[in-house]
Enzyme design. Structure first.
Site, PDB file in Angstrom:
ATOM      1  N   ARG A  56       0.863  -1.190   0.000  1.00 26.37           N
ATOM      2  CA  ARG A  56       0.000   0.000   0.000  1.00 26.37           C
ATOM      3  C   ARG A  56       0.893   1.232   0.000  1.00 26.37           C
ATOM      4  NH1 ARG A  56      -3.419  -2.533  -1.688  1.00 26.37           N
ATOM      5  NH2 ARG A  56      -5.455  -3.082  -0.863  1.00 26.37           N
ATOM      6  N   ASP A  93       4.041   0.085  -7.240  1.00 23.42           N
ATOM      7  CA  ASP A  93       2.721  -0.188  -7.834  1.00 23.42           C
ATOM      8  C   ASP A  93       1.664   0.661  -7.149  1.00 23.42           C
ATOM      9  OD1 ASP A  93       0.982  -1.696  -9.609  1.00 23.42           O
ATOM     10  OD2 ASP A  93       0.173  -2.588  -7.773  1.00 23.42           O
TER      11      ASP A  93
HETATM   12  P1  NAI Z   1      -1.568 -11.472   4.580  1.00 19.67           P
HETATM   13  O1  NAI Z   1      -2.493 -11.076   5.665  1.00 19.67           O
HETATM   14  O2  NAI Z   1      -1.579 -12.887   4.119  1.00 19.67           O
HETATM   15  O3  NAI Z   1      -0.058 -11.090   4.988  1.00 19.67           O
HETATM   16  C1  NAI Z   1       0.289  -9.888   5.589  1.00 19.67           C
HETATM   17  C2  NAI Z   1       1.452 -10.158   6.522  1.00 19.67           C
HETATM   18  O4  NAI Z   1       1.874  -8.909   7.093  1.00 19.67           O
HETATM   19  C3  NAI Z   1       1.084 -11.073   7.702  1.00 19.67           C
HETATM   20  O5  NAI Z   1       1.970 -12.167   7.768  1.00 19.67           O
HETATM   21  C4  NAI Z   1       1.178 -10.178   8.926  1.00 19.67           C
HETATM   22  O6  NAI Z   1       1.618 -10.865  10.090  1.00 19.67           O
HETATM   23  C5  NAI Z   1       2.200  -9.161   8.453  1.00 19.67           C
HETATM   24  N1  NAI Z   1       2.150  -7.923   9.223  1.00 19.67           N
HETATM   25  C6  NAI Z   1       1.063  -7.148   9.479  1.00 19.67           C
HETATM   26  N2  NAI Z   1       1.422  -6.074  10.217  1.00 19.67           N
HETATM   27  C7  NAI Z   1       2.757  -6.173  10.429  1.00 19.67           C
HETATM   28  C8  NAI Z   1       3.719  -5.381  11.117  1.00 19.67           C
HETATM   29  N3  NAI Z   1       3.353  -4.243  11.723  1.00 19.67           N
HETATM   30  N4  NAI Z   1       5.004  -5.769  11.123  1.00 19.67           N
HETATM   31  C9  NAI Z   1       5.374  -6.931  10.494  1.00 19.67           C
HETATM   32  N5  NAI Z   1       4.518  -7.732   9.837  1.00 19.67           N
HETATM   33  C10 NAI Z   1       3.230  -7.361   9.805  1.00 19.67           C
HETATM   34  O7  NAI Z   1      -1.888 -10.474   3.385  1.00 19.67           O
HETATM   35  P2  NAI Z   1      -1.551 -10.675   1.841  1.00 19.67           P
HETATM   36  O8  NAI Z   1      -2.704 -11.312   1.169  1.00 19.67           O
HETATM   37  O9  NAI Z   1      -0.212 -11.277   1.710  1.00 19.67           O
HETATM   38  O10 NAI Z   1      -1.504  -9.143   1.363  1.00 19.67           O
HETATM   39  C11 NAI Z   1      -0.472  -8.257   1.769  1.00 19.67           C
HETATM   40  C12 NAI Z   1      -0.812  -6.851   1.326  1.00 19.67           C
HETATM   41  O11 NAI Z   1      -0.701  -6.743  -0.091  1.00 19.67           O
HETATM   42  C13 NAI Z   1      -2.272  -6.448   1.590  1.00 19.67           C
HETATM   43  O12 NAI Z   1      -2.453  -6.000   2.915  1.00 19.67           O
HETATM   44  C14 NAI Z   1      -2.501  -5.352   0.603  1.00 19.67           C
HETATM   45  O13 NAI Z   1      -2.155  -4.116   1.203  1.00 19.67           O
HETATM   46  C15 NAI Z   1      -1.501  -5.653  -0.527  1.00 19.67           C
HETATM   47  N6  NAI Z   1      -2.180  -5.988  -1.797  1.00 19.67           N
HETATM   48  C16 NAI Z   1      -1.858  -5.259  -2.910  1.00 19.67           C
HETATM   49  C17 NAI Z   1      -2.480  -5.496  -4.116  1.00 19.67           C
HETATM   50  C18 NAI Z   1      -2.116  -4.723  -5.346  1.00 19.67           C
HETATM   51  O14 NAI Z   1      -2.811  -4.860  -6.360  1.00 19.67           O
HETATM   52  N7  NAI Z   1      -1.057  -3.939  -5.354  1.00 19.67           N
HETATM   53  C19 NAI Z   1      -3.529  -6.532  -4.226  1.00 19.67           C
HETATM   54  C20 NAI Z   1      -3.745  -7.284  -3.018  1.00 19.67           C
HETATM   55  C21 NAI Z   1      -3.107  -6.991  -1.843  1.00 19.67           C
END
Ligand code: NAI
Length: 332
Positions: free
Chosen positions: A236, A260
């Site tokens: 993000r 991105d």
């Molecule tokens: P997920 O929930 O599977 O993984 C996120 C990871 O971040 C988790 O392992 C969590 O423990 C970790 N995390 C959260 N807060 C943290 C912190 N303060 N310090 C360290 N680790 C922390 O989510 P997923 O599916 O892997 O997605 C990740 C991100 O990708 C989403 O939150 C979204 O912002 C972004 N995204 C971007 C897209 C795009 O088109 N550019 C599309 C889909 C998602």
């Protein structure tokens, strides 16, 4: 069974047709948004779906849905902040989402971005436009197998990116507040973000945006990055302080940035804009840099991801219509 799909995009039509044929369910396509007026088109249907950033918050919408016997609106997105979830619940309407559509879509763009910067493609293209095709010493690149890639956020997308980088021969390290048990053999965890930054030639961000992660890459953290490291952000925009990143790019502290997502991306994402709109903004600055790759929130945009968004939303409706059970409900 008859479903009405709102705000259908041209790139979704194929996926709707496929699901409709496979499931033997009539799905009619409506290109406009859900509004208090357009909701009247849903009369006589068994379910509706939409994907829109424009709010669905007017009480009239949910009131009319209840009147027509509709009990679910299936969003073809992960986030559902555009809905007034409480008001929907008041009228017995479930708002459902698509929790995951394709981690590979995002992970593959992160790898593409990293490789593009590593191989100096922006500089090579810029030189070519000036008629310079020489093997300039500044354009020689490292190979990814001689690099360490640091993944911050090792959830679904981060771990997929780690696996892809590892497959290309990189050493992969990670940081996460919760270690992913699936990461064994793919990456080695570091205990702090700083420790990861000090070691990584490529840093790729895969965390959600929260109060705790807002501007996590800033001036202080950049000081910990290796000289000439690459920053990739497909998470993000708010994860990085973009002014600090621009400064690091201009000073040569970091080699390149691939973004991105940007905090100010609503200025341009999925729009055709007059270039004047971005004049004087950081977007213009970034677009003028050969060591920056800017893609306007395209990471999710693959055939597989779109297919999954459409089919999961339609599955959510079908399951409820057939069994009364609601899956992926965001306002239970
Ligand atoms: P997920 O929930 O599977 O993984 C996120 C990871 O971040 C988790 O392992 C969590 O423990 C970790 N995390 C959260 N807060 C943290 C912190 N303060 N310090 C360290 N680790 C922390 O989510 P997923 O599916 O892997 O997605 C990740 C991100 O990708 C989403 O939150 C979204 O912002 C972004 N995204 C971007 C897209 C795009 O088109 N550019 C599309 C889909 C998602």
């Amino acid at each position: 069974m008859k479903i009405l799909a709102y705000h259908v995009q041209g790139y979704e039509e194929k996926a709707f047709k496929k699901w409709s044929e496979e499931n033997g369910v009539q799905v009619d396509l409506e290109y406009g948004l859900i509004t208090p007026e357009s909701i009247e088109k849903a009369k006589g249907y068994d379910g509706i779906t939409t994907q829109q950033v424009i709010p669905v918050k007017d009480e009239e919408i949910f009131k009319k849905m209840k009147e027509y016997g509709l009990t679910q609106v299936a969003s073809r997105t992960a986030g559902v902040d555009m809905f007034d979830l409480k008001t929907a619940r008041k009228y017995g309407i479930s708002v459902t989402n698509v929790p995951r559509y394709s981690p590979n879509a995002i992970a593959e763009l992160a790898v593409t971005h990293a490789m593009t910067l590593l191989r100096n493609i922006g500089h090579i293209r810029a030189a070519q436009f000036k008629g310079d095709f020489t093997w300039n010493k500044d354009l020689i690149s490292k190979e990814i197998r001689s690099c360490t890639v640091g993944i911050i956020g090792t959830g679904r997308i981060g771990l997929t990116a780690a696996t892809l980088f590892k497959g290309l021969g990189a050493k992969v390290i990670g940081f996460d507040e919760f270690k992913n048990p699936g990461a064994d053999g793919i990456l080695e965890y570091r205990d702090t973000v700083e420790a990861l930054l000090e070691e990584a030639d490529v840093v790729s961000l895969h965390l959600p945006l929260t109060d705790g992660t807002y501007h996590m890459i800033n001036k202080d953290r950049i000081k910990h990055m290796k000289d000439h490291a690459i920053l990739v952000n497909t998470g993000r925009g708010g994860l990085v302080n973009i002014d600090d990143v621009v400064e690091a790019l201009e000073s040569g502290k970091i080699k390149g940035a691939a973004l991105d997502v940007l905090e100010c991306e609503t200025l341009y994402v999925n729009q055709k804009i007059d270039p004047k709109k971005i004049e004087g903004t950081v977007v213009e600055t970034l677009m003028g840099m050969d060591n920056v790759v800017l893609t306007g929130h395209f990471a999710f945009f693959t055939e597989t991801a779109v297919d999954n968004m459409v089919s999961t939303a339609l599955d959510n409706l079908k399951v409820e219509i057939e069994t009364g059970k609601v899956q992926n409900c965001m306002n239970a």
